[in-house]
Design a protein around this motif. Structure first.
Motif, PDB file in Angstrom:
ATOM      1  N   ILE A  90       0.841  -1.203   0.000  1.00  0.00           N
ATOM      2  CA  ILE A  90       0.000   0.000   0.000  1.00  0.00           C
ATOM      3  C   ILE A  90       0.873   1.250   0.000  1.00  0.00           C
ATOM      4  CG2 ILE A  90      -1.668   1.307   1.364  1.00  0.00           C
ATOM      5  CD1 ILE A  90      -2.858  -1.363   2.262  1.00  0.00           C
ATOM      6  N   LEU A  91       1.896   1.254   0.843  1.00  0.00           N
ATOM      7  CA  LEU A  91       2.782   2.429   0.888  1.00  0.00           C
ATOM      8  C   LEU A  91       3.485   2.630  -0.447  1.00  0.00           C
ATOM      9  CD1 LEU A  91       4.320   1.896   4.431  1.00  0.00           C
ATOM     10  CD2 LEU A  91       2.831   3.767   3.753  1.00  0.00           C
ATOM     11  N   PHE A  92       3.933   1.547  -1.064  1.00  0.00           N
ATOM     12  CA  PHE A  92       4.618   1.713  -2.342  1.00  0.00           C
ATOM     13  C   PHE A  92       3.664   2.205  -3.427  1.00  0.00           C
ATOM     14  CE2 PHE A  92       5.948  -0.003  -6.474  1.00  0.00           C
ATOM     15  CZ  PHE A  92       7.129   0.698  -6.618  1.00  0.00           C
ATOM     16  N   LEU A 101      11.407  -2.224   0.769  1.00  0.00           N
ATOM     17  CA  LEU A 101      12.727  -2.038   0.148  1.00  0.00           C
ATOM     18  C   LEU A 101      12.809  -2.816  -1.169  1.00  0.00           C
ATOM     19  CD1 LEU A 101      15.667  -0.998   0.386  1.00  0.00           C
ATOM     20  CD2 LEU A 101      16.186  -3.046   1.704  1.00  0.00           C
ATOM     21  N   HIS A 102      12.301  -4.055  -1.186  1.00  0.00           N
ATOM     22  CA  HIS A 102      12.320  -4.845  -2.417  1.00  0.00           C
ATOM     23  C   HIS A 102      11.445  -4.205  -3.495  1.00  0.00           C
ATOM     24  CE1 HIS A 102      14.677  -7.634  -0.335  1.00  0.00           C
ATOM     25  NE2 HIS A 102      13.739  -8.354   0.236  1.00  0.00           N
ATOM     26  N   CYS A 103      10.305  -3.640  -3.104  1.00  0.00           N
ATOM     27  CA  CYS A 103       9.432  -2.974  -4.081  1.00  0.00           C
ATOM     28  C   CYS A 103      10.150  -1.766  -4.694  1.00  0.00           C
ATOM     29  CB  CYS A 103       8.132  -2.539  -3.407  1.00  0.00           C
ATOM     30  SG  CYS A 103       6.993  -3.889  -3.075  1.00  0.00           S
ATOM     31  N   GLY A 161      19.151  -4.412 -13.505  1.00  0.00           N
ATOM     32  CA  GLY A 161      19.498  -5.526 -12.617  1.00  0.00           C
ATOM     33  C   GLY A 161      18.330  -6.010 -11.782  1.00  0.00           C
ATOM     34  N   PHE A 162      17.389  -5.133 -11.481  1.00  0.00           N
ATOM     35  CA  PHE A 162      16.238  -5.506 -10.648  1.00  0.00           C
ATOM     36  C   PHE A 162      15.004  -5.862 -11.471  1.00  0.00           C
ATOM     37  CE2 PHE A 162      18.402  -2.380  -7.683  1.00  0.00           C
ATOM     38  CZ  PHE A 162      19.005  -3.388  -6.949  1.00  0.00           C
ATOM     39  N   PRO A 220      19.006 -10.092   0.659  1.00  0.00           N
ATOM     40  CA  PRO A 220      19.039 -10.430  -0.772  1.00  0.00           C
ATOM     41  C   PRO A 220      17.754  -9.986  -1.464  1.00  0.00           C
ATOM     42  CG  PRO A 220      19.673 -12.307   0.599  1.00  0.00           C
ATOM     43  CD  PRO A 220      19.126 -11.277   1.517  1.00  0.00           C
ATOM     44  N   PHE A 221      17.926  -9.514  -2.704  1.00  0.00           N
ATOM     45  CA  PHE A 221      16.775  -9.018  -3.448  1.00  0.00           C
ATOM     46  C   PHE A 221      15.804 -10.153  -3.725  1.00  0.00           C
ATOM     47  CE2 PHE A 221      14.983  -7.958  -7.752  1.00  0.00           C
ATOM     48  CZ  PHE A 221      14.067  -7.035  -7.276  1.00  0.00           C
ATOM     49  N   ASN A 222      14.538  -9.948  -3.368  1.00  0.00           N
ATOM     50  CA  ASN A 222      13.507 -10.968  -3.498  1.00  0.00           C
ATOM     51  C   ASN A 222      12.288 -10.327  -4.157  1.00  0.00           C
ATOM     52  OD1 ASN A 222      11.942 -13.241  -3.292  1.00  0.00           O
ATOM     53  ND2 ASN A 222      11.456 -12.974  -1.144  1.00  0.00           N
ATOM     54  N   PRO A 223      12.224 -10.353  -5.509  1.00  0.00           N
ATOM     55  CA  PRO A 223      11.099  -9.678  -6.165  1.00  0.00           C
ATOM     56  C   PRO A 223       9.786 -10.400  -5.908  1.00  0.00           C
ATOM     57  CG  PRO A 223      12.404 -10.894  -7.766  1.00  0.00           C
ATOM     58  CD  PRO A 223      13.136 -10.979  -6.468  1.00  0.00           C
ATOM     59  N   SER A 224       8.716  -9.644  -5.959  1.00  0.00           N
ATOM     60  CA  SER A 224       7.381 -10.184  -5.720  1.00  0.00           C
ATOM     61  C   SER A 224       6.695 -10.449  -7.045  1.00  0.00           C
ATOM     62  CB  SER A 224       6.564  -9.195  -4.888  1.00  0.00           C
ATOM     63  OG  SER A 224       5.217  -9.626  -4.806  1.00  0.00           O
TER      64      SER A 224
END
Length: 1855
Positions: A1512-1514, A1565-1567, A1576-1577, A1830-1834
């Motif tokens: 929601i914040l993102f 942070l991941h978002c 890269g992301f 570690p980067f963990n995309p949703s």
């Protein structure tokens, strides 16, 4: 059971020995009552006849069982007597290197004379919060017990540290104070605990000195009261000192030193600031060189001086005062060098300009002549006159030394006074803990007044100690309801009376001091007359009349009377003091302010040492006549008063005793002198404690412990459900004498020796069981051995027989093999001949068949190509004919349809005119007209439906024609290609003819070349043979070199790999260290930030102290906001908002980073304020304009027309925009697309053109609808009549609402201008249009249609031009390809036939490959283009849909009322959300409050998707980014971070809250990374997710801030985990018996340990596993990243392993074989939990490796060198100190286990001496591994997220 029954064969006893005090021996036969001699066998191998005392007939002391040797508490021993105590202390000190031992309530501390690593902060943390009996003995355990009792009982505590000089009293007191300072902390920012610790180096420098027994001996007693507030934090301290040894200032014995401060000054003499003191080496001064030992080994006096000065600064003693102190001390040294020369026997003088005296006078600021005079003279005062009398040299020297001592004593008092002032606190003291560091009992060859006072003080302390021990014993018996019998113990009150009562020794001494001619001899005679033969404790030596003997509690001491009177008076000449008081040096007179009250009647001042009262006490005002009494107080009188005050303080507190023992007189490390130890044990009261305990019931067991230990002595029928009754029944059978034990409420009390008897019974039972087990096992082993031998014999027989059979078989096989070989060889020869013949035949056949096949292939290829050419030509002709026919048909249809439309238009116009005339003629027939109008409308709608069908059919027809046209064009292209190909074939044929001629020429040339080649071949073959030989040699050399190179390369690669691995490991370690350092800095920063907030709150409280009462709250605040809003209650300090200015720099140091953040926040708030102000102004202006427009509004119909014209204009503008977009799309297709895509007939082109045509048709329909709307507006001008006022008001309000919906000023202004232009245009239209005015409208429509067709024609023309350009490029490429083919053909013709075939095939393969690659590239381009066009079409379709919706909504109110409505079923279209959330700026605080501050993690975790607040914040941040509002983004992110910190500060001890916000912070942070737009992301994103990336702002800096916040939350989570797990770990991992019955319970002493039996409320391993499950489930529910969960689990397991291992290293009772088995089982359960949770790869198991190895170390054999080698290789995760500590602590629980020998431990140390590891004993349980995220995309799509109503976020909307 009688004690004599224990003296059986093999029983071990203690016998006295003059050298070793006690020796161990073993009985050779049973003792029988009446025996006078015991036959003993000594340990050194001798036999001895030990005669019993015929009077007492006392048997020697029995020795305790081996399993009880080395116990932590001496009272746990079964036999309590002196040899048992001495042996236990020796074993612990020498073998186990343990210096602390409990003896009931006393801690016995033996000085190791070596620095031990057992006083670090990790040890303090290990003992903090533990019960005193749960850990190994330590000074920290006593300090923790005192601190805990102070907090629990709210009673002041005292720690009494006593012992001989050199026993370690000062160090013990220092460590106790360090413990309090570390554990409690200070209540303010003044760092009081540091000041308390800083007082130690100051007091040691001025009060400690080197003696023959101790390098740092305290030459005064001190009692330090450490004050605590209500929260038990240190707020201050106060120090009292006793009996400073002033004589040391002027005299030191051999090998001793003066006070440390003098040597520190001399060592620092070269410093610039000390030049004025004129100091030099210590050997230059009389007062520092007498002992002949000015240097202490290992001590740097210059460094110690720096520490002293630093401590003075910390305690607030300014530099000027410090220099004043050093001036006075230097003056004393120079005064000691002042020499006297004798004039005669009664007078003396000082040499003129005597340098030491002049330096002294300069430093002191006094007159040289005056001081010189009074050092050699004295003043005598009589009743009438005053005389000045010279004094002898001896008297002058004594007066000089007395003055030096007096100055030093005053300076000592002054420093102590200032130290107390620095430690004084303005806060009220709630409680205190006193630490008494006082001299122990002393006896020397010559004992004087100092020893008398010291022993007097020890008598008082021993009396208090005895009474306290007796009281505790009585309380224990009464609590357990055991009959109390009076225990006889030594009461030293008679000795105290002898010293301090009336006519006691001190009273007589003071009386003699008052006598004018009193001497030591007369005082001794008075003592003899008063006490000799009257008091049993007072004796006179046989050979002396100047000494007396007192029988103290510890020993007899002989005191020499010489010097008693002088030391008691402690006089100094008054004139010398007056000279010093007149000093210009301001500090010096301060030292003598109180001397007026101490003037002696003999014109001398008493410089006796008085105790310092507390600073808070008010000074008493002297009354007249009181001074005469005060000046008579002697040193003995003052000491007696201060001792009484000390005893009153101690009696008002709960005492804790520490007895320091000096193991030898030579300061050798870990060397034990039994004689000296026994002497001190008797003197310090330890043996008295043992005697009191042994007189009653010393051994005490709880019923459960007794049952667990002695279950083996019970039968099954004896075991009842009631443990208490079971124990009673068993004891009645085992011990017949009921006086030997008593049953209490919770414990069983045993007399001395009974536990040893029970242990003997238990050992006998176990021994019998072991013998039976051994018997059975040995029989089983023998049977197994026999069966194994029998089986071996049978096996040998079987193998021999098998060998013989195999030999015979081998012979038969060889014979048969020879026959078979012959057969196969003959067959091989024949087969070989046949194969050669067959191979030649096959070769001939293959060449012939190949030649025929190639000819047939060429013929078929030519036919196939001719057929293809014919096919394409015929197709092209057919398509051309078809296109011409189709074009003609379409043209005819268009003409016919145009004619029909014109006719229909005329009919409609006629009907319209007829209706209007009918209305004029027949005004009264309105109803019929309305009906007719409805019919006309229905017909029109039917007509529209038919027209739509017709247009659809036209569309289909057009698409077919387009297809045919594209086919025709394709055929035309193929025809052109065929023509070109035929031309190319003709040219190729001509070339072939030329090439054939060239081929014949080349053949002839070839023959000549072949002949030459043969000759050259022969020559080259000869040369080649020579070169081959050389080549073989070179090859051999090359191979050898290559081999060397390979080996060197291997070695280099191996070394490089090793270096690379080492470097990578080192880099990883450096990275982890750097990450850990950074995260520790973050932790420290967060701590400082919290402290800064607390300080701000305190400053707020100090500035705005609210009055008690009720605080009003805002009426808009909800009552549910109890956590974050104020309620009507008395305001507390934590709830007061910060409304004052920042405190000044003097009060709080300025943090620049924090200042910049605050400044940035202020600017943001100002910008927000400005934006809000602009918004408010705009709203007000909008309201005013709407009101003005409403007042100026014209008639109702005009407003409606304006509204409709506005809607119409908007519709037209939308149509124009859409048309422009379509044109741009066509241009893009014609310009940017590849020729293959845009070529006619391409699938993408067809689909696109079909969609474009449908869209253009839809636009035409919409345009016609616009024209119809215009015509209806004009026609209805006069037909509609004005409505009444009510309708006017209604319509005007509707219009006002529409106007108010427009958001900004620009929209309202544009609408207003549009209305005016529409009115103007409509007026012109109404004026110009007549009856035939509709033609103009039709003309306009046709003109626009022509423009549209013209634009389409232009676009087609451009596309055809582009196609032509593409074809030209293709022709050019074909020409180039043709030229290349010709060149290749020419080259191939020059080759021989075989090579030509291969070259042609290779050429064909490469050509086909290139074509395939080109086609694949074209296909990929087409796919990309199709995807791109599909996206664009979706966008356009969506815009058209929105346009349709807006058009349906834009129907005017007049049309809604007047036009007939046909019911149409309109399906609702799903809104396509963009994954954004919109909120108003003023709702930001509400958003943060509902989403962060008031959110309950439990409800969110159960009911909602994980990480919902982060999403929601993102999404809110995305919308702010979409609006390009940087201020909104910054404000939202700052509010979010601050709110998360606020929640964690308020509920930071709740695991769910911390875990929830750690998960959401990481997700946020991941978002920010996933949607940042960085490549890269974006690898794992879907195309839809990539569309959601941020477009305007780079939030990389905020990502770093969020990463830091996540690190802080992680560290807080670890602290919460540790706080929850810490109480469970020791109990669950060590104390609880997971495997019941494995470990036995050993006897314990007075300090009862926590029972290892699981009672209710105790933690078990299951408790730990349940808690771990709870942690894991909560983290999974919150959606925490799996990698982060692994790191948390690794940290949890590290905490479990570290705390368990640390407690194991500090608990001797836990270091046993059975406990090792328990630990390994518990660790296996933890590993099983990891496997169940699939977390074995998290690294958690590796953190338990030190604990696993410690458990294995407890279980392995520990005897031989091989065992030592195995231990060294096994214990790789343990440090050397830990391995040695475990081996030293290893304790057998049963008699069958063996202790670890000292030699084995030495072997281990020798093997591990080269190992480079940390000397630290304990693991750092507070260590936190550096965390990574570690980067963990949703994979969750943002547009699918739904906001539940339970969050209360109705004010935000999805976009």
């Amino acid at each position: 059971m009688a004690a004599s029954e224990l003296y059986t064969k093999f029983a071990r006893v203690w016998i006295p020995d003059p050298e070793e005090v006690w020796k161990s021996a073993e009985l050779l036969k049973d003792y029988k009552p009446g025996d006078k001699v015991l036959l003993l066998h000594l340990e050194e191998g001798k036999d001895l006849e030990y005669r019993l005392d015929p009077k007492t007939k006392e048997l020697p002391h029995l020795r305790n069982p081996d399993i009880l040797v080395g116990e932590n508490d001496l009272t746990a021993l079964s036999y309590l007597h002196e040899p048992a105590v001495l042996h236990n202390l020796r074993v612990r000190f020498i073998d186990s290197k343990l210096i602390y031992t409990y003896c009931g309530i006393v801690l016995v501390a033996i000085n190791p004379y070596e620095q031990l690593p057992i006083y670090g902060e990790d040890i303090i943390n290990a003992y903090s919060g533990q019960n005193m009996g749960d850990m190994d003995p330590h000074i920290f355990a006593v300090a923790e017990e005192a601190y805990k009792q102070m907090a629990r009982d709210e009673r002041n505590q005292s720690i009494i540290v006593s012992g001989e000089s050199g026993a370690g009293k000062t160090v013990s007191a220092k460590y106790a104070m360090r413990y309090f300072a570390t554990v409690s902390g200070s209540a303010s920012e003044a760092n009081v605990e540091e000041k308390v610790l800083a007082s130690n180096p100051i007091m040691e420098s001025i009060g400690n000195a080197k003696t023959t027994r101790n390098d740092n001996s305290s030459r005064f007693g001190k009692y330090i009261e450490i004050g605590f507030d209500k929260r038990y934090r240190i707020i201050g301290a106060n120090m009292r000192t006793y009996l400073l040894e002033k004589s040391r200032v002027v005299f030191q014995a051999e090998e001793e030193r003066n006070y440390h401060i003098f040597y520190q000054l001399c060592a620092s003499a070269k410093l610039p600031e000390f030049k004025m003191l004129r100091l030099g080496n210590a050997n230059h001064f009389h007062y520092t060189k007498q002992g002949g030992s000015p240097v202490i080994e290992g001590v740097d006096d210059a460094k110690e001086m720096a520490h002293t000065r630093q401590a003075c600064t910390l305690l607030g003693i300014s530099e000027s005062y410090q220099m004043g102190i050093f001036r006075i001390l230097a003056g004393i040294l120079h005064l000691g060098n002042v020499g006297f020369t004798s004039r005669d026997s009664d007078s003396c003088t000082i040499p003129p300009k005597h340098e030491p005296l002049s330096i002294f006078c300069d430093l002191m600021g006094v007159d040289y002549e005056e001081m010189c005079h009074w050092l050699c003279h004295r003043k005598l005062a009589t009743a009438t006159e005053t005389y000045i009398k010279p004094i002898s040299k001896l008297q002058a020297t004594n007066a000089r030394d007395a003055l030096s001592k007096h100055i030093y004593a005053k300076l000592f008092n002054w420093i102590v006074d200032h130290v107390n002032q620095a430690l004084h606190s303005a806060v009220k003291q709630h409680s205190f803990i006193g630490v008494l560091d006082i001299y122990g009992f002393e006896t020397f060859e010559i004992n004087s007044f100092e020893q008398f006072c010291i022993n007097y003080a020890n008598e008082k302390l021993q009396q208090q100690f005895n009474m306290h021990v007796f009281k505790l014993e009585q309380e224990e018996y009464m609590k357990e309801q055991i009959p109390w019998t009076l225990i006889d113990f030594y009461d030293n009150q008679p000795c105290i009376n002898l010293i301090e009562s009336k006519l006691g020794i001190l009273d007589l001494l003071d009386e003699e001091c008052k006598m004018p001619k009193g001497t030591d001899d007369t005082w001794a005679q008075k003592l003899y007359n008063t006490h000799l033969n009257k008091c049993a404790l007072f004796e006179k030596p046989r050979l002396s009349n100047k000494a007396f003997i007192i029988q103290h509690f510890a020993d007899k001491v002989e005191y020499q009377c010489e010097g008693f009177l002088e030391k008691n008076k402690d006089t100094v000449f008054e004139e010398q003091i007056k000279v010093l008081k007149s000093s210009k040096f301001k500090m010096l007179p301060e030292l003598f302010q109180d001397d007026e009250k101490a003037i002696s009647p003999t014109s001398a001042t008493s410089s006796g040492r008085t105790h310092l009262t507390r600073l808070s006490a008010k000074p008493t005002k002297g009354r007249p006549g009181q001074t005469a009494k005060e000046h008579k107080k002697t040193v003995g009188h003052q000491f007696r008063n201060s001792l009484h005050l000390l005893m009153e303080t101690l009696n008002a507190t709960t005492p804790h005793y520490v007895r320091c023992i000096k193991p030898n007189d030579f300061k050798f490390p870990f060397t034990f002198d039994e004689k000296r130890a026994v002497q001190q044990l008797r003197a310090c009261g330890v043996l008295e404690t043992i005697r009191i305990s042994a007189a009653g019931f010393p051994s005490r067991w709880t019923y459960q412990e007794f049952f667990s230990r002695y279950r083996v002595l019970m039968k099954q029928k004896d075991v009842l459900s009631d443990r208490k009754q079971t124990c009673k029944n068993v004891l009645e059978k085992l011990i017949l004498d009921k006086d030997k034990y008593q049953f209490g409420k919770t414990k069983i009390f045993f007399r001395a020796g009974q536990v040893a008897y029970l242990e003997k019974l238990r050992a006998d039972k176990l021994r019998a069981a072991c013998i039976r087990i051994q018997k059975t096992i040995r029989g089983w082993l023998q049977r197994k051995k026999y069966l194994r031998m029998r089986k071996a014999a049978i096996t040998v027989q079987r193998y021999v027989r098998g060998y013989q059979a195999r030999c015979y078989t081998k012979f038969l096989r060889r014979t048969k093999a020879a026959t078979v070989i012959q057969k196969y060889w003959r067959m091989y020869v024949v087969c070989r001949r046949y194969r050669i013949t067959r191979a030649a035949t096959v070769v001939l056949q293959s060449y012939l068949r190949g030649y025929l096949a190639r000819n047939r292939y060429r013929r078929i290829l030519r036919e196939h190509k001719a057929v293809i050419i014919q096919k394409w030509v015929r197709g092209w002709l057919a398509r051309t004919c078809y296109k011409k026919t189709m074009h003609a048909i379409i043209y005819l249809q268009c003409c016919f349809r145009r004619m029909m439309a014109k006719r229909e238009l005329k009919k409609l116009k006629i009907e319209a005119r007829s209706v209007e005339r009918y209305k004029k003629l027949h005004i009264g027939m309105e109803n019929k007209i309305m009906q007719l109008q409805r019919k006309v409308d229905e017909q029109n709608k039917d007509y529209k439906c038919l027209m739509e069908k017709l247009t659809n059919l036209e569309g289909v027809y057009n698409s077919e024609t387009e297809k045919l046209r594209s086919d025709l064009e394709r055929l035309q292209l193929s025809e052109e290609e065929a023509k070109i190909a035929t031309g190319r074939v003709l040219s190729l044929q001509e070339e072939i003819a030329k090439l054939r001629k060239d081929l014949e020429q080349t053949r002839s040339e070839k023959k000549s070349i072949e002949e030459r080649a043969d000759k050259y071949k022969q020559e080259t073959e000869q040369l080649v043979s020579v070169l081959k030989e050389e080549n073989t040699l070179l090859k051999q050399e090359k191979e050898a070199l290559n081999h060397l190179i390979v080996e060197q390369a291997k070695e280099m690669t191996e070394t490089m790999e090793k270096k690379l691995v080492e470097e990578t490991k080192q880099l990883e370690l450096d990275l982890n260290d750097e990450r850990l350092r950074y995260q520790n800095l973050l932790n420290e920063f967060s701590r400082l930030e919290e402290r800064y907030d607390d300080l701000k709150e305190e400053m707020t409280l100090m500035v705005n102290v609210p009055k008690p009462g009720h605080k009003r709250t805002d009426s808009t605040h909800s009552s549910n906001e109890s956590e974050y809003t104020f309620s009507s209650e008395i305001v507390e300090t934590e709830d007061i908002p910060l409304r004052t200015e920042e405190p000044s720099e003097k009060k709080v140091p300025l943090d620049m980073s924090l200042f910049l953040k605050l400044q940035k926040r202020v600017t943001e708030l100002e910008q927000e304020k400005q934006v809000m102000q602009d918004e408010l102004d705009r709203k007000e202006e909008q309201v005013l304009r709407s009101k003005a427009k409403e007042e100026e509004r014209p008639q109702i119909r005009g407003a409606e027309l304006e509204y409709e014209s506005l809607k119409r204009q908007e519709l037209e503008s939308e149509n124009k925009k859409l048309k422009n977009e379509l044109n741009e799309l066509r241009k893009a297709l014609s310009e940017k697309s590849a020729p293959e895509v845009t070529a006619p007939g391409a699938p993408a082109y067809r689909v696109l053109m079909e969609q474009l045509t449908s869209v253009s048709e839809e636009l035409d329909v919409r345009k016609e609808e616009v024209l119809i709307l215009r015509s209806q507006l004009v026609s209805q001008k006069e037909a509609i009549q004005p409505k009444d006022d009510k309708n006017t008001m209604t319509d005007s309000t509707i219009l006002l609402e529409d106007v108010q919906k427009m958001k900004d000023k620009g929209e309202i202004a544009q609408a207003y201008i549009g209305l005016k232009e529409t009115n103007r245009q409509s007026a012109m239209d109404f004026h110009e249009l007549a009856e035939d005015g509709e033609l103009w409208l039709v003309y306009e429509g046709l003109k626009q249609a022509n423009r549209l067709l013209e634009s389409q024609l232009q676009s087609q023309k451009r596309s055809h031009e582009n196609e032509a350009e593409a074809l030209r490029g293709e022709i050019q490429s074909l020409k180039e390809e043709n030229n290349r083919q010709q060149q290749l053909l020419a080259q191939n013709l020059q080759l021989p036939p075989e090579a030509r075939i291969e070259a042609s095939l290779q050429h064909e393969i490469t050509r086909l490959t290139n074509e395939n690659l080109d086609l694949m590239e074209q296909l990929e381009k087409q796919d990309k283009t199709v995807r791109k066009l599909k996206k664009q079409l979706k966008v356009f379709a969506k815009k058209i849909g929105e346009l349709e919706v807006s058009q349906t909504e834009s129907i005017s109110p007049g049309q809604i009322i007047d036009e007939p409505i046909r019911p149409v079923n309109i399906p609702r279209k799903e809104k396509d959300f963009q994954g954004m959330l919109e909120y108003k700026k003023e709702d930001e605080q509400k958003l943060v409050k509902n989403l962060i501050l008031e959110l309950k993690p439990r409800g969110v975790a159960v009911n909602l998707i994980p990480g919902l607040p982060a999403y929601i914040l993102f999404m809110c941040v995305r919308h702010a980014d979409y609006l390009n509002d940087d201020q909104k983004v910054r404000s939202l992110l700052t509010s979010t971070i601050n709110s998360i910190k606020k929640v964690l500060k308020k509920r930071g001890d709740d695991f769910e809250t911390v875990s929830f916000w750690l998960s959401n912070t990481c997700r946020f942070l991941h978002c920010l990374k996933q949607y940042s737009g960085e490549e890269g992301f974006m690898k794992h994103n879907t195309s839809r997710q990539n569309e959601h990336c941020l477009t305007n702002f780079d939030l990389a800096e905020y990502r770093q801030v969020l990463s830091d916040l996540a690190i802080q939350i992680y560290q807080q989570l670890v602290r919460v985990l540790e706080n929850i797990l810490q109480p469970m770990i020791v109990s669950g991992m060590l104390e609880h018996e997971t495997i019941q019955g494995v470990s036995g319970v050993k006897p314990t002493g007075l300090r009862k340990r926590t029972s290892s039996i699981a009672d209710e409320g105790t933690y078990t391993l299951d408790s730990i596993l349940r808690q771990l499950n709870s942690f894991h489930s909560v983290m999974c529910q919150h959606g925490m990243d799996p990698e982060l969960i692994k790191q948390v689990v690794k940290q949890m397991f590290y905490i479990v392993g570290a705390i368990t291992l640390n407690n194991l290293l500090l608990r001797k009772d836990m270091c046993s074989w059975s406990k090792g088995m328990q630990i390994r089982y518990n660790v296996s359960q933890l590993e099983e939990w990891l496997r169940d949770k699939n977390l074995m790869n998290s690294g958690a198991k590796e953190t338990l490796e030190p604990l696993i190895q410690a458990a294995q170390l407890l279980q392995v054999k520990k005897k031989t060198d091989d065992d030592a080698e195995a231990i060294c290789s096994m214990c790789s995760a343990l440090t050397t100190a830990q391995i040695v500590k475990v081996l030293n602590l290893y304790t057998p629980v049963n008699e069958f286990e063996e202790r670890v020998s000292v030699s084995f431990i030495r072997t281990i140390q020798m093997r591990l001496r080269d190992r480079k590891d940390s000397p630290q004993l304990l693991m750092d349980a507070k260590h936190i591994f550096p965390v990574t995220f570690p980067f963990n995309p949703s994979s969750l799509a943002l547009e699918t997220i739904q906001i539940p109503a339970s969050l209360g976020l109705g004010f935000i909307s999805r976009v």
